[in-house]
Design a protein around this motif. Sequence first.
Motif, short mmCIF file in Angstrom:
data_model
loop_
_atom_site.label_atom_id
_atom_site.label_comp_id
_atom_site.label_asym_id
_atom_site.label_seq_id
_atom_site.Cartn_x
_atom_site.Cartn_y
_atom_site.Cartn_z
N VAL A 12 1.59 3.48 1.25
CA VAL A 12 0.61 4.21 1.52
C VAL A 12 -0.07 5.02 2.72
N ARG A 13 -0.89 5.75 2.39
CA ARG A 13 -1.27 6.01 3.88
C ARG A 13 -2.88 6.64 3.65
N SER A 14 -3.96 6.49 4.65
CA SER A 14 -5.79 6.77 4.40
C SER A 14 -5.22 8.18 4.42
N LEU A 18 -3.27 7.99 -3.98
CA LEU A 18 -2.93 7.83 -4.90
C LEU A 18 -2.00 8.24 -6.09
N GLU A 19 -2.79 9.22 -6.89
CA GLU A 19 -2.49 9.79 -8.08
C GLU A 19 -1.23 10.47 -8.06
N GLU A 20 -1.24 11.40 -7.41
CA GLU A 20 -0.11 12.12 -6.70
C GLU A 20 1.52 11.26 -6.80
N ILE A 35 4.71 -1.32 -1.26
CA ILE A 35 3.96 -0.19 -0.81
C ILE A 35 3.94 -1.21 0.45
N SER A 36 3.83 -0.56 1.65
CA SER A 36 3.22 -1.21 2.74
C SER A 36 2.72 -0.12 4.04
N ARG A 37 1.80 -0.76 4.69
CA ARG A 37 0.83 0.88 5.52
C ARG A 37 1.29 0.06 6.98
N PRO A 38 2.53 0.54 7.59
CA PRO A 38 2.46 -0.24 9.06
C PRO A 38 1.83 1.04 10.44
N ILE A 39 1.72 -0.56 11.34
CA ILE A 39 1.63 0.79 12.37
C ILE A 39 2.88 0.84 13.40
N SER A 40 3.23 1.98 14.11
CA SER A 40 4.53 2.62 14.80
C SER A 40 3.73 2.41 16.60
N LEU A 58 -6.14 -1.31 3.11
CA LEU A 58 -5.29 -0.03 2.42
C LEU A 58 -4.57 -0.15 0.84
N VAL A 59 -3.12 -1.32 1.72
CA VAL A 59 -2.13 -1.93 0.20
C VAL A 59 -3.21 -2.70 -0.88
N LEU A 60 -3.95 -3.55 -0.07
CA LEU A 60 -4.72 -4.00 -0.80
C LEU A 60 -5.40 -3.18 -2.27
N ASP A 61 -5.96 -2.23 -1.06
CA ASP A 61 -7.10 -1.53 -2.51
C ASP A 61 -6.34 -0.74 -3.71
#
Length: 263
Positions: A12-14, A18-20, A35-40, A58-61
């Motif tokens: 997931v990304r800011s 999510l609906e899309e 889902i995750s939101r890692p940082i490169s 973001l993931v928890l939301d």
Amino acid sequence: MKYRKIDSHEHVRSGSPLEEQIDIADRLGIDKMVISRPISAYRGSKATPQEVKECNDLVLDAMKRYPDRYLGELFINPIYQKESFEEIKRCIDQGMVALKFYNQVKINSPLFYPIIEKFIDLKMVMMGHSHCGLGIGGIRPKYGNVQANASTPEDFAEAAKRYPEVILQYAHIGGGSDTERVCKVLRESPNVFVDLSGSNNDGNMVDLAIKYLGEDRLLFGTDGSYYQGVGVVLAAKLTQDQRRKIFFDNFNNILKKSGNHVN
């Protein structure tokens, strides 16, 4: 034939609705997305504890908004050991089911040892960003020269040998990797699963993975390439039972170990 599906590799990304994402999943019959939101590490971020927390929030939301569709995977930066363990507890307490690591620290680094031991106790999978480039003109550069701390197949194999109880997920063999090399290196690492996500999928990618790793170690995933992720499994020369395993059963069996499986 309709198959139940767990997408074992998604993000997931800011700013991305999510609906899309859920609409696409509905079209392709994807029941759950991990889902995750890692940082490169190569985008200039230090992946500080505060940045890591914001990503996990973001993931928890998303999990709270769509609990029937999302399974959360927490991200940490092992450079910050104390804060990593605090974040593991915070996220697991709120229902996350797995770990995602990126290219801050290699999986076979001693920095990862206590974290691996924690996830052995939790009986949860650790999914890692990987790097195994083909190179240019048939010449393969030394692994990791593009992403210095991305984990290579050899790194995964070393960690898996040191900790045979850990469950590892090697990410996106369809991401432009040398698929055959990955599968040959991981052939003798039964506790390493591979996901089939990625947008640069060789026509025989799944066949090679089946040949070297067997049907029980392959996981369906998309990493944002939804149609490719589904298509490579449908297009491969597989039986219906093999497709069921790859699309759903194999990852669900991993989730069963920690009591987080999908009914």
